[in-house]
Design a protein around this motif. Structure first.
Motif, mmCIF file in Angstrom:
data_model
loop_
_atom_site.group_PDB
_atom_site.id
_atom_site.type_symbol
_atom_site.label_atom_id
_atom_site.label_comp_id
_atom_site.label_asym_id
_atom_site.label_seq_id
_atom_site.Cartn_x
_atom_site.Cartn_y
_atom_site.Cartn_z
ATOM 1 N N ARG A 271 49.313 -11.666 -20.307
ATOM 2 C CA ARG A 271 49.287 -12.147 -21.627
ATOM 3 C C ARG A 271 49.148 -10.937 -22.553
ATOM 4 N NH1 ARG A 271 45.837 -16.735 -24.800
ATOM 5 N NH2 ARG A 271 46.799 -16.575 -26.878
ATOM 6 N N LEU A 272 49.733 -10.618 -23.377
ATOM 7 C CA LEU A 272 49.666 -9.486 -24.429
ATOM 8 C C LEU A 272 48.900 -9.823 -25.678
ATOM 9 C CD1 LEU A 272 53.198 -8.359 -24.206
ATOM 10 C CD2 LEU A 272 51.434 -7.119 -23.262
ATOM 11 N N PRO A 273 48.494 -8.982 -26.507
ATOM 12 C CA PRO A 273 47.707 -9.199 -27.515
ATOM 13 C C PRO A 273 48.191 -10.070 -28.544
ATOM 14 C CG PRO A 273 47.240 -7.117 -26.951
ATOM 15 C CD PRO A 273 48.381 -7.567 -26.193
ATOM 16 N N SER A 274 47.692 -10.800 -29.279
ATOM 17 C CA SER A 274 48.367 -11.653 -30.154
ATOM 18 C C SER A 274 48.594 -11.015 -31.556
ATOM 19 C CB SER A 274 47.443 -12.816 -30.885
ATOM 20 O OG SER A 274 46.200 -12.171 -31.650
ATOM 21 N N LEU A 275 49.427 -11.584 -32.346
ATOM 22 C CA LEU A 275 50.138 -10.784 -33.519
ATOM 23 C C LEU A 275 48.886 -10.390 -34.316
ATOM 24 C CD1 LEU A 275 52.965 -13.464 -34.503
ATOM 25 C CD2 LEU A 275 53.114 -11.036 -33.365
ATOM 26 N N ARG A 276 47.826 -11.213 -34.823
ATOM 27 C CA ARG A 276 46.923 -10.947 -35.602
ATOM 28 C C ARG A 276 45.984 -9.842 -34.836
ATOM 29 N NH1 ARG A 276 45.126 -13.294 -39.821
ATOM 30 N NH2 ARG A 276 46.409 -15.193 -39.486
ATOM 31 N N GLN A 277 45.788 -9.952 -33.551
ATOM 32 C CA GLN A 277 45.036 -8.815 -32.970
ATOM 33 C C GLN A 277 45.601 -7.374 -33.236
ATOM 34 O OE1 GLN A 277 44.727 -10.717 -29.168
ATOM 35 N NE2 GLN A 277 42.671 -10.979 -29.219
ATOM 36 N N LEU A 278 46.674 -7.393 -32.849
ATOM 37 C CA LEU A 278 47.791 -6.059 -32.949
ATOM 38 C C LEU A 278 47.711 -5.691 -34.244
ATOM 39 C CD1 LEU A 278 50.437 -6.120 -30.440
ATOM 40 C CD2 LEU A 278 48.677 -4.660 -30.285
ATOM 41 N N ALA A 279 47.725 -6.405 -35.231
ATOM 42 C CA ALA A 279 48.070 -6.277 -36.670
ATOM 43 C C ALA A 279 46.591 -5.569 -37.123
ATOM 44 C CB ALA A 279 48.347 -7.359 -37.466
ATOM 45 N N GLU A 280 45.485 -6.137 -36.715
ATOM 46 C CA GLU A 280 44.277 -5.533 -37.165
ATOM 47 C C GLU A 280 43.845 -4.239 -36.471
ATOM 48 O OE1 GLU A 280 41.291 -8.497 -36.070
ATOM 49 O OE2 GLU A 280 42.058 -10.004 -37.708
ATOM 50 N N ARG A 281 44.196 -4.046 -35.185
ATOM 51 C CA ARG A 281 44.061 -2.690 -34.304
ATOM 52 C C ARG A 281 45.073 -1.816 -34.886
ATOM 53 N NH1 ARG A 281 45.544 -3.367 -28.122
ATOM 54 N NH2 ARG A 281 43.985 -5.219 -28.344
ATOM 55 N N LEU A 282 46.059 -1.944 -35.272
ATOM 56 C CA LEU A 282 46.999 -0.784 -35.515
ATOM 57 C C LEU A 282 47.030 -0.754 -37.125
ATOM 58 C CD1 LEU A 282 50.046 -1.635 -33.024
ATOM 59 C CD2 LEU A 282 48.164 -0.042 -33.015
ATOM 60 N N ASN A 283 46.400 -1.837 -37.856
ATOM 61 C CA ASN A 283 46.526 -1.802 -39.304
ATOM 62 C C ASN A 283 47.784 -1.743 -39.939
ATOM 63 O OD1 ASN A 283 45.060 -1.542 -41.595
ATOM 64 N ND2 ASN A 283 45.272 0.596 -41.799
ATOM 65 N N VAL A 284 48.441 -2.798 -39.444
ATOM 66 C CA VAL A 284 49.833 -3.008 -40.044
ATOM 67 C C VAL A 284 50.093 -4.297 -40.294
ATOM 68 C CG1 VAL A 284 50.964 -0.978 -38.820
ATOM 69 C CG2 VAL A 284 50.965 -3.149 -37.788
#
Length: 465
Positions: free
Chosen positions: A32-45
């Motif tokens: 399982r890959l990171p969720s949309l929200r997790q990645l948005a927060e991690r990458l600041n996009v």
């Protein structure tokens, strides 16, 4: 990334991040890959940017989605059995195209700084200017605007001038070289090549039943003029393949005196010259005169590709010749390349507005920095196992094992670690360079490169022990 206004190409950085993440997960299980929200927060996009990058990977078959659960990485399909035969080049090609492989065998200098964004922006503008209904039929030798731009770029004096009619553009470099072999009627004849020589050229010559004589370069990357003179006196050589300024894969500059002496000798024997100009503009310290400046233009053919400087969005190969007009026109007509006229116009605009030259300034600096970083890591991690020549241009390093090893076994060990190198014997038809390999230094991320060099050192030490 949100500190700046997100551009249309922010998703590309997210796409690369996700691709690297998937590759690191391995091939044995669905993860399982990171969720949309997790990645948005991690990458600041934005979440929409993450969603778009995931959708691209889903179309490519790299990920799949489950409703109310998220995205999962697909396990990598193993195709290693396709590359387990005796053909080393086939094994390399098969494994280099497997998902999740770290490919150090290639020569892709523009990957450090591709011009795809400006190229595609220009293409969109041109599509608005030239609606399809008003576009002219495909031009069999390439778009006139691009051929004119290339002719102007290669013209250096009234006696060394080129016109658009001397330029021919094909779908890729291999297709252009195949046409040249047919036009020059090389089958059964003798061709001289500098050695080591790119495997694409060697394989094409072999496939056409051409007798190839390799001329090994001296330690400084220069040609042994006395040996060449003996060959020309004793053999009927119809063509010599010569690199222009930078001898590849060694990445070494050829001296002006060496090129001048070589030009005089080839002219004395009336030998046609096929000049490889693919890496001339990637010399870290530009300014050296190309080999063609010492040659009779009427006994010269030049070939190159846009891919080394612009990137994968411009894979076209091209050739310049002043004396083979009718034959080249006939063969290009028969080959019937179908190239996008708008893409060719966009490339021409990059040349005409100076964008290519600005890009090359940045690309050469990045390549120099990448080469310096890579050679420093080689010294730190693999120094006692390897010897190498400091590259003076390009995106690769020509490396030699400091002790006798079976480099095919090293190659196989690294494949098991999902790393692909280019064994040196591929660059010769006579089994030379079995202790050498070509290593791409233009990699993303120093940390990843350090791990790769540690794996390389381990594979070499296991074989040297």
């Amino acid at each position: 990334m949100k500190g700046h206004r997100e551009t249309d190409f922010t998703y590309q950085a997210v796409y690369r991040y996700l691709t690297n993440l998937i590759n690191e997960l391995g091939a044995d299980a669905r993860v399982r890959l990171p969720s949309l929200r997790q990645l948005a927060e991690r990458l600041n996009v934005s979440i929409s940017t993450i969603q778009y990058a995931y959708s691209l990977l889903e179309k490519e078959g790299r990920v799949y989605s489950i409703a109310k659960s998220g995205y999962y990485a697909l396990p990598m399909v193993s195709v290693s059995t396709l590359g387990d035969g005796d053909d080393l080049l086939e094994t390399l090609y098969v494994n280099a195209r497997r998902p999740g492989m770290l490919v150090l065998s290639g020569d892709e200098p523009a990957s450090l700084q591709p011009l795809d964004s400006p190229l595609l922006l220009l293409e969109r503008e041109l599509l608005r200017q030239y609606p399809r209904a008003s576009q002219h039929p495909l031009q069999p030798w390439g778009e006139q605007e691009l051929r004119t731009a290339l002719a102007a770029r290669y013209t250096s004096s009234p006696s060394r001038c080129w016109s658009a009619d001397d330029v021919y553009i094909g779908a890729d470099l291999r297709g252009v070289l195949e046409i040249l072999i047919a036009v020059l009627a090389l089958k059964g004849n003798t061709v001289l090549v500098e050695s080591p020589c790119e495997w694409t050229v060697l394989r094409l010559l072999q496939a056409a039943d051409i007798r190839v004589i390799e001329l090994p370069l001296l330690a400084e990357g220069e040609i042994d003029i006395e040996q060449l003179e003996r060959l020309l006196a004793n053999e009927t050589v119809c063509l010599m393949v010569v690199s222009s300024v930078l001898s590849m894969p060694r990445g070494r500059l050829k001296s002006a005196a060496d090129r001048r002496a070589l030009a005089r000798l080839l002219e004395q024997y009336g030998t046609w010259v096929l000049e490889n100009d693919s890496h001339t503009e990637l010399v870290f310290e530009p300014g050296a005169l190309p080999f063609r400046e010492w040659l009779d233009p009427d006994r010269l053919i030049v070939y190159s590709t846009f891919e080394t400087t612009i990137g994968a969005e411009a894979p076209y190969g091209y050739v310049l010749s002043r004396q083979l007009t009718l034959m080249l026109q006939r063969h290009f007509l028969l080959r019937a390349f179908r190239l996008s006229p708008i893409r060719q116009k966009a490339i021409a605009r990059l040349y005409n507005n100076g964008r290519i030259d600005q890009h090359l300034l940045v690309l050469r600096r990045l390549l120099r920095e990448s080469a310096a970083s890579a050679t420093q890591l080689l010294r730190e991690r693999v120094g006692n196992c390897l010897e190498w020549e400091e590259p003076e241009g390009g995106a690769t390093i020509w490396v030699r094992s400091s002790r006798q090893v079976d480099l095919r076994r090293v190659f196989q060990r690294l494949l098991a670690r999902r790393i692909v190198i280019a064994p040196g014997e591929l660059f010769s038809t006579q089994g030379r360079y079995d202790q050498h390999f070509r290593l791409a230094h233009a990699l993303d991320g120093v940390g990843g490169r350090e791990a790769v060099f540690c794996a390389l050192a381990e594979a070499l030490r296991l074989e040297q022990s």
